[in-house]
Design an enzyme around this catalytic site. Sequence first.
Site, short mmCIF file in Angstrom:
data_model
loop_
_atom_site.label_atom_id
_atom_site.label_comp_id
_atom_site.label_asym_id
_atom_site.label_seq_id
_atom_site.Cartn_x
_atom_site.Cartn_y
_atom_site.Cartn_z
N CYS B 157 0.85 -1.17 0.00
CA CYS B 157 0.00 0.00 0.00
C CYS B 157 0.89 1.23 0.00
O CYS B 157 1.89 1.27 0.71
CB CYS B 157 -0.87 0.04 1.26
N LYS B 192 2.68 -9.69 4.14
CA LYS B 192 2.56 -9.99 2.70
C LYS B 192 3.31 -8.93 1.90
O LYS B 192 2.91 -7.77 1.84
CB LYS B 192 1.09 -10.02 2.31
N GLY B 244 -1.92 -14.11 -11.56
CA GLY B 244 -2.17 -15.28 -12.40
C GLY B 244 -0.88 -15.89 -12.93
O GLY B 244 0.22 -15.51 -12.53
C1 LIG Z 1 -9.59 -9.37 -7.56
C2 LIG Z 1 -8.41 -9.38 -6.66
C3 LIG Z 1 -8.46 -8.73 -5.43
C4 LIG Z 1 -7.37 -8.72 -4.58
N1 LIG Z 1 -7.45 -8.10 -3.38
C5 LIG Z 1 -6.41 -8.15 -2.52
C6 LIG Z 1 -6.48 -7.58 -1.24
O1 LIG Z 1 -7.51 -7.03 -0.83
N2 LIG Z 1 -5.41 -7.64 -0.43
C7 LIG Z 1 -4.24 -8.27 -0.82
O2 LIG Z 1 -3.30 -8.34 -0.04
N3 LIG Z 1 -4.13 -8.84 -2.03
C8 LIG Z 1 -5.19 -8.79 -2.89
N4 LIG Z 1 -5.08 -9.38 -4.12
C9 LIG Z 1 -3.82 -10.03 -4.50
C10 LIG Z 1 -3.92 -11.54 -4.25
O3 LIG Z 1 -4.14 -11.81 -2.89
C11 LIG Z 1 -2.64 -12.25 -4.70
O4 LIG Z 1 -1.56 -11.77 -3.96
C12 LIG Z 1 -2.35 -12.05 -6.17
O5 LIG Z 1 -3.55 -12.11 -6.91
C13 LIG Z 1 -1.35 -13.08 -6.71
O6 LIG Z 1 -1.83 -14.37 -6.59
P1 LIG Z 1 -2.54 -15.15 -7.81
O7 LIG Z 1 -1.60 -15.07 -8.98
O8 LIG Z 1 -2.76 -16.55 -7.33
O9 LIG Z 1 -3.81 -14.43 -8.10
C14 LIG Z 1 -6.18 -9.39 -4.97
C15 LIG Z 1 -6.12 -10.04 -6.21
C16 LIG Z 1 -7.20 -10.05 -7.03
C17 LIG Z 1 -7.09 -10.77 -8.33
#
Ligand SMILES: Cc1cc2nc3c(=O)[nH]c(=O)nc-3n(C[C@H](O)[C@H](O)[C@H](O)COP(=O)(O)O)c2cc1C
Lengths: 331, 331, 297, 297
Positions: B157, B192, B244
């Site tokens: 953030c 994180k 992704g």
């Molecule tokens: C629609 C969406 C909303 C997300 N909201 C948050 C969030 O509120 N807080 C956070 O730490 N990460 C958020 N993320 C990030 C995910 O937690 C994750 O770190 C990121 O998508 C990578 O993982 P992935 O490739 O499996 O999606 C969000 C991701 C997506 C796609």
Amino acid sequence: MVALLEGPVFPDARAAFFAAAPDPLDLAGAPAVDLSVRIGSLTLHTPLMPASGCFGPELGALIPVAELGATVTKTVFGSARGGNPVHRLTEIPAGMVNSVGIPSHGPVGYLATLHPRYAALDAPTVISVGGHRTSEYAPVVAALGEHGAAYELNVSCPNLDRDGTDIGSDPAAIREVVAAVRLVTDKPIIVKLPVLVASIAACARAAEEAGADAVCVANSIPAMPLDALTRRPILGNVIGGLSGPSIKPIVLRLVWLASRAVQIPVIACGGVGSVDDALDYFSVGASAVQVGTASFGRPFVAVEIARGLRQRCLDAGVGSIRELLELDAPR
Amino acid sequence: MVALLEGPVFPDARAAFFAAAPDPLDLAGAPAVDLSVRIGSLTLHTPLMPASGCFGPELGALIPVAELGATVTKTVFGSARGGNPVHRLTEIPAGMVNSVGIPSHGPVGYLATLHPRYAALDAPTVISVGGHRTSEYAPVVAALGEHGAAYELNVSCPNLDRDGTDIGSDPAAIREVVAAVRLVTDKPIIVKLPVLVASIAACARAAEEAGADAVCVANSIPAMPLDALTRRPILGNVIGGLSGPSIKPIVLRLVWLASRAVQIPVIACGGVGSVDDALDYFSVGASAVQVGTASFGRPFVAVEIARGLRQRCLDAGVGSIRELLELDAPR
Amino acid sequence: MVSVRPRSAVPRPQPVWDDAEVLVHEPVGERYRRLVLACDTIARTAQAGQFLMITVPPSGGDTILLPRPMAIHRRRPATPARPATAHGPATAATPGTVELIYGTVGRGTRALAAVPVGGNLQLTGPLGRGFEFPAATRTALLIGRGVGVCGVMGAAEDAAAAGIRTTMVLSGRNPQQLLGRTDCAELGVTVLEATDHDGSSDLAALKTRLLTEFDGTTPGRTPPDVVMVCGAGVLARLAAELGADWGVTVQASLEAHMACGLGYCHGCAAPVSTDPSVEGPLVCADGPVFDAVLPVV
Amino acid sequence: MVSVRPRSAVPRPQPVWDDAEVLVHEPVGERYRRLVLACDTIARTAQAGQFLMITVPPSGGDTILLPRPMAIHRRRPATPARPATAHGPATAATPGTVELIYGTVGRGTRALAAVPVGGNLQLTGPLGRGFEFPAATRTALLIGRGVGVCGVMGAAEDAAAAGIRTTMVLSGRNPQQLLGRTDCAELGVTVLEATDHDGSSDLAALKTRLLTEFDGTTPGRTPPDVVMVCGAGVLARLAAELGADWGVTVQASLEAHMACGLGYCHGCAAPVSTDPSVEGPLVCADGPVFDAVLPVV
Ligand SMILES: Cc1cc2nc3c(=O)[nH]c(=O)nc-3n(C[C@H](O)[C@H](O)[C@H](O)COP(=O)(O)O)c2cc1C
Ligand SMILES: Cc1cc2nc3c(=O)[nH]c(=O)nc-3n(C[C@H](O)[C@H](O)[C@H](O)COP(=O)(O)OP(=O)(O)OC[C@H]3O[C@@H](n4cnc5c(N)ncnc54)[C@H](O)[C@@H]3O)c2cc1C
Ligand SMILES: Cc1cc2nc3c(=O)[nH]c(=O)nc-3n(C[C@H](O)[C@H](O)[C@H](O)COP(=O)(O)OP(=O)(O)OC[C@H]3O[C@@H](n4cnc5c(N)ncnc54)[C@H](O)[C@@H]3O)c2cc1C
Ligand SMILES: Cc1cc2nc3c(=O)[nH]c(=O)nc-3n(C[C@H](O)[C@H](O)[C@H](O)COP(=O)(O)O)c2cc1C
Ligand code: FES
Ligand code: FES
């Protein structure tokens, strides 16, 4: 090193492509298309150039290099380096990862072997320069003497004076490097920034304030490809740089932020493989683009993009890329 | 907010999937497979959990949540936030980009509306907490009282006390955040980390030294998707987070570096969509994985991976993922 | 301006995920494709105006990550087998099916178009809050443009079942591309065609035509008791204007980019909040059908 | 240990890029595919052991970025049309072609397998420094394993043209999968088969067999004047041992992951440098064929 190309030239298969260069006489009546871009005191007739490490003078016999705005050499370091163990590169979906490790013969070796072959090409040579301390860049530029039309400072190199993080991730270190190089050359300085930085705007501003004439955004993104079957790292160096189409959305943001942060031109580099990729970067503020990964499979792609940009301007009846983008952009 | 799920449950179409959960009685004679992982004082029975923002209590009726190690909430901020303008997300090849902007009702709103629904699920709730100043995190955790089984501090953030660069890109800021939260809770703290940092090792170490029980590596990568036709930014916020499959090679490197830098568990997050993706992360040092993007198209994917890991251990006749990896790894 | 409809007395069905067999998958005109899917539960429970999230299987080397929202155009619940009786011959049991119609616009719908008949599609549904007829509705005006026709066809089904006299505007680029003619004929819905081709879909022209059609003076031409609309945003505004003129409720179905379809990802908030600390309603969970009223000036 | 061969007196051909028509593309046994490409210049100029970089066209949604290195298995220069003479009937002109044989191992070769006959393939070549017979070579031993047979077949062609008596070891997993039998028959090359199937490809067994085959005492069994090898790294070592025993030159063709094939990307350096400030030779430009000698102990 043995000289690679010894034999006779058989131009037959290439004739059509070389001939495709637009004949200036054909343009009579058409608006004057001006694609030129200024990087400090250097004017490129077209905003297309290869990315460092993805071009060699060997290509001079295969593509019409004169249709590029410039050539860019692989990064030259101050001392001889052998590069990384095998494998040095691999392809993954939508990208490649390389850990060549920048073998180098140093500036003297470069001037003795490679530079004459670059100088023989019909495009200005941008010499890429690297270092592992902020103090290492200026001596290399000085040792290159008056050779090269411009210098691209590759600051995506671990800073051995600090904790091994990239010099380019630290605005203060960027400032030191650029200021020192500025003292030893009047030629244009391009600073090529890495992706993994807290603030690309701060890095670009540091380069500008210290006297750079352009920034290049960005380098490949550190990544770690694993063998699908053995789960072992594929690269001898474990970690390499991810380049190609999959990094484009990431680099687009960096180019957009950098071009809002500085007045000097921003050269975009990351996943360019088509006229539309180039126009995407121009639309977020880039003044020129570099083509890396895409040129391995399609050595002529940068020339094709240069031609395509001109053709799009001609088709639209406009004289520049800026006008083209304004047309393209719906309100 | 209206409650989403008001109606009767029709479990017919789901019966087969729910029933597929391995029956403990079937395992008599098989080696005891132990997939549990400890995050501070919390033990998860399996190393699979959703990624923040990619799960909601609504899924409780669709997937057997008890088969996950934990649930993770969307990030809760201290004050109410409306989130970003539309479009908030889009899909691009091998990834999605979101700029939801983390709408939040604050901790009080969260406890009143969402938390009871999380608490009703049969898995420990990890509450994700965010802030725009290093001082903003601890009050949120304090306001959450004794609710939640652990806290995940989302430090991707912008730090409004500094130049707007991510809190998580600055080890000193990470230290401040974690130390302050440590004072208000005894529950496990997960930090994180973002991708765009000069040194993930330094960031992970800062978290560990300040008292975190685990780090989660990593968040989505800032990116700027453009509309192919108009060349305009697709997202209302212009910039969003890329997640992704395409970020996996980048995050693998970060997980590898982080897990060599700290003793606390590293939770991998980035592009996990299969048992092999999870094993890849385990093989570079992760102790657990989170599943984000993949679960939108396949809501049951995290459960499937948890089952698949157990099945691979059973098939190989080993009792843990570490042993499985040793078997898998050819010499 | 749209606002979230007041909580309904009718409970919403619990969404299920299903692995539905593709029974029909065929082109409809030049631009659209029809999908008929076997999914008993959804065919039985879906309410008018609800939608599905369809997981698009990988096609070629291209993987589609996010499911695609698609309106449920038609619901056909399963029928049991019936032995021959004095009234007719024996009939076999039919499975419950839903019908969707979609346009191929980008990567996701192009990959969807490659799914073969006999293959399966994973989906979640029925989702969202659909159309609901106010108590004592006797006549209804439905307006659909392009694939938006699919958004309102469920309301036409409900209207037919409830004996509500219904007129539907089918709007589109040209007559060949209009969707829903056969459905309307089957459901006894009066059709008004409006196309860009002859200018009849022009908003001002359409408004004049509808005000004449329902002029309130000629018998049988009294304004409808409710207007339901799905398609372009400008149509929702037109409907809101008509609703204001006639003093009747207007329900509009909106679109938004979606990831979860269930209400937790917050990807689909409608851009209607004026307070930056307050989020607009979620199209997937608070909608897709909202009450549409003219903004107060 | 491999070392860069001394600079040759014969100049190397200038590589060209070409858009070559696919004339033949068919399976060879279970694991391989044969490609015949129309490319006059390369067919005319390529030297034994040189290779091409093939740009693999996108297949499905999958784009292949890096070109794939492939050995030139056979070169068949164009022949002009000939009118009928007392010696024979008229013959039509034939285009110059090269033949490749490849195994499908990953994304790139799988996508390559989808290229249709009649389609075109972009390629750069001929590339690298190939095999060269030392002056006054009268007999040669060639060793190829798997698709490595393609790496040495050009040398068999040259040997046949120069009247050099040649033996070739064809090594592979099982007899059905051995490549090159027909080529060897056509070129008058004596074949020794060695397979994992019956253990004859085992290094010790093969070495014993070759030492017997060329025992230096029986007439016609004198050791070859040169050994040329392409395939697994262990075969290069075996060849170097034989070469040391027999006191003859050994040339080995190596593989490396490549991006440019021309010598500028430095992706393909061979791992033979002991000094970290000195790079190993580049397989694409200094090789792929190197002199192979046993490491000095
Ligand atoms: C629609 C969406 C909303 C997300 N909201 C948050 C969030 O509120 N807080 C956070 O730490 N990460 C958020 N993320 C990030 C995910 O937690 C994750 O770190 C990121 O998508 C990578 O993982 P992935 O490739 O499996 O999606 C969000 C991701 C997506 C796609
Ligand atoms: C509730 C609802 C019901 C719908 N019903 C239908 C229907 O019955 N028939 C039909 O043809 N279409 C319908 N749509 C629109 C349909 O979802 C989009 O056309 C589809 O998602 C486009 O995907 P794509 O990959 O082909 O396009 P791309 O433009 O490549 O998609 C890129 C991203 O944007 C999203 N996106 C693009 N356009 C839309 C859109 N119009 N709405 C939502 N997301 C979009 C995609 O989901 C994807 O994430 C509906 C949308 C919603 C929200
Ligand atoms: C000079 C030379 C000549 C060759 N001749 C032949 C031949 O005649 N027939 C044949 O079947 N194969 C030949 N190969 C090997 C062939 O290039 C690889 O099998 C091919 O590149 C694998 O690509 P892929 O995408 O299918 O495999 P993947 O494993 O998916 O490829 C991933 C990456 O690794 C590289 N790679 C993987 N294996 C090899 C390898 N063995 N050599 C070089 N790069 C590799 C690929 O080019 C790609 O960049 C030759 C290699 C070289 C260097
Ligand atoms: C094989 C290879 C070698 C490279 N060598 C260098 C180098 O020496 N110096 C440098 O600054 N960048 C180097 N790069 C990075 C490229 O110049 C470029 O920044 C990066 O590949 C992203 O552009 P692309 O996506 O168009 O390839 C190299 C990239 C590749 C693929
Ligand atoms: S689509 Fe996820 S909240 Fe609406
Ligand atoms: S493949 Fe590029 S230098 Fe050899």
